[in-house]
Design a protein around this motif. Structure first.
Motif, PDB file in Angstrom:
ATOM      1  N   SER A   1      -1.720   3.770  -2.291  1.00 11.70           N
ATOM      2  CA  SER A   1      -3.055   3.270  -1.792  1.00 11.70           C
ATOM      3  C   SER A   1      -3.064   3.613  -0.322  1.00 11.70           C
ATOM      4  O   SER A   1      -4.378   3.765   0.411  1.00 11.70           O
ATOM      5  N   VAL A   2      -1.713   3.695   0.229  1.00 10.91           N
ATOM      6  CA  VAL A   2      -2.011   4.014   1.822  1.00 10.91           C
ATOM      7  C   VAL A   2      -2.435   5.472   1.967  1.00 10.91           C
ATOM      8  O   VAL A   2      -2.811   5.631   3.158  1.00 10.91           O
ATOM      9  N   ARG A   3      -2.400   6.275   1.000  1.00 11.14           N
ATOM     10  CA  ARG A   3      -2.879   7.572   1.150  1.00 11.14           C
ATOM     11  C   ARG A   3      -4.341   7.535   1.416  1.00 11.14           C
ATOM     12  O   ARG A   3      -4.927   8.275   1.798  1.00 11.14           O
ATOM     13  N   PHE A   4      -5.129   6.441   0.769  1.00  8.43           N
ATOM     14  CA  PHE A   4      -6.399   6.283   1.042  1.00  8.43           C
ATOM     15  C   PHE A   4      -6.559   5.613   2.426  1.00  8.43           C
ATOM     16  O   PHE A   4      -7.301   5.976   3.219  1.00  8.43           O
ATOM     17  N   LEU A   5      -5.959   4.628   2.538  1.00  9.87           N
ATOM     18  CA  LEU A   5      -6.159   3.635   3.864  1.00  9.87           C
ATOM     19  C   LEU A   5      -5.740   4.701   5.068  1.00  9.87           C
ATOM     20  O   LEU A   5      -6.767   4.507   6.034  1.00  9.87           O
TER      21      LEU A   5
ATOM     22  N   GLU B   1       0.923  -1.362   0.095  1.00  7.22           N
ATOM     23  CA  GLU B   1      -0.110   0.125   0.197  1.00  7.22           C
ATOM     24  C   GLU B   1       0.837   1.389  -0.173  1.00  7.22           C
ATOM     25  O   GLU B   1       0.396   2.134  -0.749  1.00  7.22           O
TER      26      GLU B   1
END
Lengths: 288, 358
Positions: free
Chosen positions: A89-93, A84
């Motif tokens: 996608s860690v920016r979403f998580l 992520e």
């Protein structure tokens, strides 16, 4: 709420990914796969003799799992967080109101679900065949085997998640799980015997080995798992597992370390300590 | 009331200081433009505000919550679109929006949100097959879930086509009208200029200037005076160049263009042209664009001029005096030469231009 969201999201993605199915099939191969082979052997029945003993088949499965499950469990979890970070996608998580605990624990739970469901599916198949075909099946033995196997798998899910939380790249995490496997599979025993070589009497590796040798050896989760399974499906002192895999102590050696409670304690220790240490490191880490 | 309050924030990566004693605040309801060349520290600031990165020193609060210990509370009220995000390739656009709603514990209508950001037909397609622009629109939609009190947008126009950029501006204006605070980080000055009430310009981890765009224009105090005339004799150009405050003079057959700093210089230039009896028929003055302010601030001209006035309060021009150049892509003055882009920008910022008849 957030923890549950992370778990659900991760499980949904696992269900749609080759990784999730690959891990599940890798767990099913030595469990349901062995069961399928037993059915085939029973069908062709070239010898006409009695079916194989239940305990022998379970020990065979246990030995296979002791080699395969650590790597498969880490393979199923090592990318959970670091991927992520690499993909962004860690920016979403963690841009959404998920705490780091939600992210870490959520990933641990979802990867645990993947492994446990796969293990249970495999053992269900194994149980059906075991009680239908094999001789002297043991329900309590099978139950203890399942519990030990789940705990063993979770130890390495913990390693995978911890490495994923601490590593800065997918390559680093990959190296981390390979190194972990190599250390437990071979490095640990090398360290034990190296210790024997450098401690008095120096230059000798002679029996009986000192107590510390077993205290160290049985801390290894691979050895601890096999020790527990051997106790469940005890086939005497001269089995292959006892002789080779467990660095079988000479009869005169009798320490706490060679007992089953020590093995259970070792598994429990790894089960708790690894994910907790991983989280404590992940909690303070710069993720971007 | 401040929504974002940053005090003496410092972030070091090894020996490199990405942020150096940064202090500023963003008030409730304002659209704050956070400008700076690449590598200035904009994303680092945002990463600290949202809990991705820990500060080396200093403090930051959002909605009065500490960014390190109460990050989750902050993100419940914040919608963020961060540069460099990646989508979940196996989830659909609808599932992305639903995940955002679930995480925030709100009920959202994914179809309405995806309609608002212009990708209603992509709701049930997996995001892995989206173009960059579609991903960006979906990410904007996720940021809007739950009507956040604060929108943090880091380079939000990346990947968007001109229509997408226009839609984004409209969304920001709508969110601002709704009462949301918008923190708009970009190195694209025209994007910021089009929507922001106030800007801060970051360079080398320090806030070199901040304030209302009009205030910054006033502080720059330089403008271009274009005068329509019948002839442009050399003697006139020479006399204009001799006026204190006139920085540059150029001429075509029927127009004199004077760049002057300060109202007195402009007035004297106009008087000189009138006295020269060259058929003075009309004039236009153009105030500096935000891009010119940015160039001045990041190239250090104003900073050097204002050295010592390093107060980070509103409207001040910080004095790092370093004078280091910004990236070429990020700076450069607006020549307002009449091409389409400039005309559009002038239309957006008509108040920046004053016209008068002689």
């Amino acid at each position: 709420m957030s923890l549950r969201t992370v778990v659900e999201d991760d499980l949904l993605r696992l269900r749609r990914s080759p990784l999730g199915w690959g891990v599940a099939l890798s767990v099913l191969a030595p469990t349901a796969g062995i069961a399928a082979i037993m059915v085939l052997l029973e069908l062709v029945d070239v010898t006409g003799g009695p079916a194989a003993p239940f305990d022998n088949i379970m020990m065979t499965v246990a030995v296979l799992l002791s080699f395969l499950l650590p790597f498969v469990a880490m393979l199923g979890s090592y990318s959970a967080i670091v991927y992520e970070r690499e993909s962004g996608s860690v920016r979403f998580l963690l841009g959404l109101p998920n705490s780091r605990w939600d992210a870490y624990a959520g990933k641990y739970v979802s990867r645990t679900v993947l492994l446990v469901v796969s293990i249970l599916a495999g053992f269900l198949t194994l149980a059906l065949v075991g009680f239908g075909i094999l001789t002297d099946p043991s329900a309590s033995g099978l139950l203890l085997f399942v519990l030990a196997t789940v705990a063993f798998a979770l130890v390495f899910v913990g390693f995978g998640i911890a490495i994923s939380g601490v590593a800065n790249s997918l390559i680093g995490a990959t190296a981390g799980i390979i190194a972990t496997y190599v250390v437990f599979r071979g490095g640990w025993m090398i360290a034990q015997f190296a210790g024997l070589y450098v401690t008095p009497p120096q230059g000798e590796v002679a029996r009986p080995y000192p107590d510390w040798f077993f205290f160290l050896g049985r801390v290894n989760p691979l050895n601890a798992y096999l020790k527990v399974v051997v106790e469940v499906f005890d086939r005497g002192p001269n089995t292959l597992v006892r002789q080779v895999l467990l660095t079988n102590p000479a009869p005169e050696v009798n320490t706490v370390a060679t007992g089953t409670p020590y093995a259970v304690l070792a598994l429990t220790g790894w089960l708790v300590v690894v994910p907790v240490v991983g989280y404590l490191l992940f909690r303070r880490k710069d993720l971007l | 009331m401040s929504v974002i309050e940053i005090q003496n924030l410092t972030k070091r990566f090894g020996t490199v200081a990405a942020l150096d004693d940064l202090s500023f605040s963003v008030d409730e309801g304002e659209v704050f433009g956070f400008l700076g060349p690449n590598g200035a520290g904009k994303s680092t600031t945002i990463n600290i505000l949202l809990g991705f990165t820990r500060a080396s020193a200093g403090s930051a609060q959002v909605f009065g919550h500490d960014v390190e210990t109460e990050s989750k509370q902050i993100r419940f009220r914040t919608g963020s679109l961060l540069e460099g995000y990646g989508v979940y390739s196996r989830l659909t656009a609808r599932e992305h929006v639903e995940r955002a709603a679930n995480a925030k514990g709100v009920v959202a209508d994914p179809d309405a949100i995806l309609e608002r950001v212009g990708i209603p037909d992509a709701a049930d397609r997996r995001a892995g097959g989206f173009s960059k622009g579609m991903r960006q629109r979906m990410a904007i939609g996720m940021a809007l879930v739950g009507e956040p009190d604060l929108l943090v947008l880091d380079e939000p126009s990346t990947g968007l086509d001109p229509n997408g950029v226009r839609d984004l501006r409209e969304i920001i204006r709508e969110e601002s009208r709704r009462g949301a605070t918008v923190f708009f980080s970009s190195h694209l000055i025209d994007q910021v200029e089009a929507v922001c009430d106030r800007v801060g310009i970051l360079k080398d981890g320090e806030m070199v200037t901040q304030g209302d765009v009009d205030d910054l224009r006033a502080r720059l105090d330089a403008s271009i005076v274009s005068v329509s005339v019948d002839e442009t004799p050399d003697s006139l150009l020479g006399s204009l160049r001799g006026i204190d405050g006139v920085e540059e003079v150029s001429a075509t057959d029927r127009q004199v263009v004077v760049t002057a700093r300060g109202g007195v210089a402009k007035l004297r230039a106009l008087e000189a042209i009138e006295r020269a009896n060259v058929g003075f028929t009309d004039f236009t003055t153009t105030d500096p664009s935000l891009e010119e302010i940015f160039e001045e601030a990041t190239l250090g001209v104003l900073a050097a001029a204002d050295e010592g006035d390093a107060d980070t309060g509103g409207g001040s021009l910080g004095g790092d005096g370093g004078g280091g150049p910004g990236d070429g892509d990020d700076s450069g003055s607006d020549e307002t030469d009449g091409d389409g882009d400039d005309e559009e920008r002038q239309a957006d910022w008509s108040e920046a231009t004053t016209e008068g008849d002689a």
